[in-house]
Design a protein around this motif. Structure first.
Motif, mmCIF file in Angstrom:
data_model
loop_
_atom_site.group_PDB
_atom_site.id
_atom_site.type_symbol
_atom_site.label_atom_id
_atom_site.label_comp_id
_atom_site.label_asym_id
_atom_site.label_seq_id
_atom_site.Cartn_x
_atom_site.Cartn_y
_atom_site.Cartn_z
ATOM 1 N N UNK A 21 0.833 -1.205 0.000
ATOM 2 C CA UNK A 21 0.000 0.000 0.000
ATOM 3 C C UNK A 21 0.869 1.258 0.000
ATOM 4 N N UNK A 22 1.867 1.279 0.853
ATOM 5 C CA UNK A 22 2.751 2.443 0.920
ATOM 6 C C UNK A 22 3.550 2.595 -0.368
ATOM 7 N N UNK A 23 4.028 1.471 -0.908
ATOM 8 C CA UNK A 23 4.784 1.511 -2.160
ATOM 9 C C UNK A 23 3.912 2.024 -3.299
ATOM 10 N N UNK A 24 2.669 1.551 -3.366
ATOM 11 C CA UNK A 24 1.760 1.971 -4.434
ATOM 12 C C UNK A 24 1.474 3.467 -4.354
ATOM 13 N N UNK A 25 1.322 3.973 -3.157
ATOM 14 C CA UNK A 25 1.073 5.404 -2.984
ATOM 15 C C UNK A 25 2.293 6.229 -3.378
ATOM 16 N N UNK A 26 3.468 5.720 -3.038
ATOM 17 C CA UNK A 26 4.702 6.439 -3.359
ATOM 18 C C UNK A 26 4.977 6.473 -4.858
ATOM 19 N N UNK A 27 4.526 5.457 -5.571
ATOM 20 C CA UNK A 27 4.836 5.342 -7.003
ATOM 21 C C UNK A 27 3.641 5.650 -7.896
ATOM 22 N N UNK A 28 2.567 6.198 -7.346
ATOM 23 C CA UNK A 28 1.353 6.381 -8.138
ATOM 24 C C UNK A 28 1.522 7.376 -9.285
ATOM 25 N N UNK A 29 2.535 8.238 -9.211
ATOM 26 C CA UNK A 29 2.773 9.181 -10.302
ATOM 27 C C UNK A 29 3.759 8.645 -11.335
ATOM 28 N N UNK A 30 4.319 7.465 -11.086
ATOM 29 C CA UNK A 30 5.235 6.847 -12.042
ATOM 30 C C UNK A 30 4.445 6.356 -13.249
ATOM 31 N N UNK A 31 4.791 6.841 -14.431
ATOM 32 C CA UNK A 31 4.035 6.497 -15.636
ATOM 33 C C UNK A 31 4.506 5.199 -16.287
ATOM 34 N N UNK A 32 5.669 4.713 -15.918
ATOM 35 C CA UNK A 32 6.203 3.477 -16.492
ATOM 36 C C UNK A 32 5.886 2.319 -15.546
ATOM 37 N N UNK A 33 4.898 1.515 -15.918
ATOM 38 C CA UNK A 33 4.476 0.412 -15.050
ATOM 39 C C UNK A 33 5.586 -0.615 -14.858
ATOM 40 N N UNK A 34 6.467 -0.738 -15.833
ATOM 41 C CA UNK A 34 7.558 -1.711 -15.705
ATOM 42 C C UNK A 34 8.567 -1.260 -14.645
ATOM 43 N N UNK A 35 8.742 0.043 -14.501
ATOM 44 C CA UNK A 35 9.600 0.549 -13.435
ATOM 45 C C UNK A 35 8.974 0.285 -12.068
ATOM 46 N N UNK A 36 7.657 0.367 -12.008
ATOM 47 C CA UNK A 36 6.961 0.058 -10.753
ATOM 48 C C UNK A 36 7.202 -1.399 -10.369
ATOM 49 N N UNK A 37 7.101 -2.292 -11.346
ATOM 50 C CA UNK A 37 7.311 -3.712 -11.066
ATOM 51 C C UNK A 37 8.761 -3.975 -10.669
ATOM 52 N N UNK A 38 9.691 -3.250 -11.272
ATOM 53 C CA UNK A 38 11.093 -3.389 -10.862
ATOM 54 C C UNK A 38 11.276 -2.944 -9.412
ATOM 55 N N UNK A 39 10.495 -1.953 -9.009
ATOM 56 C CA UNK A 39 10.531 -1.536 -7.611
ATOM 57 C C UNK A 39 10.036 -2.638 -6.691
ATOM 58 N N UNK A 40 9.016 -3.370 -7.130
ATOM 59 C CA UNK A 40 8.540 -4.517 -6.354
ATOM 60 C C UNK A 40 9.618 -5.589 -6.250
ATOM 61 N N UNK A 41 10.369 -5.755 -7.339
ATOM 62 C CA UNK A 41 11.458 -6.736 -7.324
ATOM 63 C C UNK A 41 12.509 -6.358 -6.287
ATOM 64 N N UNK A 42 12.784 -5.069 -6.171
ATOM 65 C CA UNK A 42 13.759 -4.606 -5.177
ATOM 66 C C UNK A 42 13.295 -4.908 -3.754
#
Length: 363
Positions: free
Chosen positions: A17-38
């Protein structure tokens, strides 16, 4: 069924939930998924020996639902990586295949694509085929609806070997494999979807996934697992639509009182809440069966079918509650309807699942 979350599961939900809120303005969904990988979420329910986190499948479903509330595109990429491609390799791959591909998939060093739907452009359609030549298989054909498209580094490709459906691991840079242009879609804008063409693509025999003729069994199992994931994504999208609708109905004043006081609005809110919770519980129960190593396919079909049928209705009601504002792009409510429709289409048609559910019940 009432799911009592463990402390670890509660922490996972809060972290996503916190990660999703922090990245909600990120337009590249693949970068978001890479953040999940981290954060070690891509291999969340896989063994640590392959780079996984060693938790359970229910934790993955909880994380997926939470992410989908904010970013449905990233959630679909996440599900495709974990419950389709990685799971096919984990369940049916050799030890060498698991060691080669799973750590890279879980770290998002590469993305994966499942290419199992043959393109049908005309009456002259021919299915994707593979013929044996020495220590290789030679693949020819065209696959459609390939999620991750050119973003993928490895594909699970199905082809007929002497009329026997068979699965192969095909790397993106293999000569003869080309990706078509990315589709222009009405929703899920962050997900790349393409066709891939295979022209005399030589695949080493060691890249055979399972055995010749096991392609159907592989697809049946991974798609059943993915049904739970798609239900969870739909629930997440609908939960966001529901929460926005409740808040708006309490704030919007009409005829001197909030529209939440109107019986018509209350009926929609009641239906939305009931259908979301029913879909959620079906998904959770199917996930629990998976964690108990029990047959989960029947409940997975139910979860996917119910979520698919009611997800679109929930989002339509959300637009209706918001009125003209719901139809505009300003609030993002209309996007939820477009995204939930995309989940329905890219996960495969849900209506045949009703017939499958009936056949299973009649046996």
């Amino acid at each position: 069924m009432v799911l009592q979350l463990t402390q670890e599961q509660e922490l996972i939900v809060q972290s996503v939930r916190e990660f999703a809120q922090e990245t909600q303005k990120e337009t590249d969904a693949y970068q978001v998924v890479k953040g999940l990988a981290d954060m070690d979420f891509l291999g969340i329910f896989y063994p640590e020996e392959y780079g996984g986190a060693g938790t359970d499948f229910t934790s993955f479903i909880l994380a997926l639902e939470e992410l989908a509330k904010t970013n449905a595109s990233a959630a679909l990429i996440y599900a495709n990586q974990c419950s389709l491609v990685a799971y096919a390799i984990y369940r049916w791959g050799t030890q060498e295949q698991k060691s080669t591909y799973l750590p890279s998939l879980f770290s998002a060093e590469i993305f994966g694509g499942l290419a199992y739907i043959d393109k049908d452009p005309s009456e002259e359609w021919q299915p994707c085929t593979a013929r044996r030549e020495g220590d290789c298989f030679v693949l020819n054909g065209e696959k459609s609806y390939v999620i991750n498209g050119s973003k993928a580094g490895v594909y699970v490709v199905t082809a007929l070997v002497d009329e026997a459906l068979t699965a192969f691991l095909v790397e993106k840079d293999t000569p003869g494999l080309t990706c078509g242009p990315a589709w222009e879609k009405m929703g899920l804008d962050g997900v790349e979807v393409t066709n891939i063409q295979l022209a005399e693509v030589k695949v080493p025999a060691e890249n055979l996934l399972g055995e010749v003729g096991q392609g159907g069994a592989i697809l049946a199992e991974v798609l059943a697992l993915n049904h739970i994931a798609m239900a969870a994504i739909t629930v997440g999208i609908c939960q966001r639509a529901f929460e926005a609708s409740v808040a708006y109905s309490q704030e919007r004043i009409q005829f001197g009182r909030p529209i939440a006081k109107l019986q018509a609005i209350q009926t929609m809110i009641g239906n939305m809440a009931t259908n979301i919770q029913a879909a959620r519980l079906l998904a959770y129960q199917a996930a629990a069966l998976k964690d108990q190593d029990k047959d989960f396919s029947h409940l997975a079909d139910m979860a996917r079918y119910f979520a698919d049928i009611h997800g679109e209705l929930v989002c339509q009601d959300a637009i209706q509650i918001h009125g003209g504002y719901g139809y505009s792009e300003d609030l993002g409510i209309e996007k939820l309807l477009r995204d939930v429709k995309g989940i329905s289409l890219f996960a495969g048609p849900a209506v045949p699942l009703c017939l499958k559910i009936a056949r299973d019940e009649l046996e």
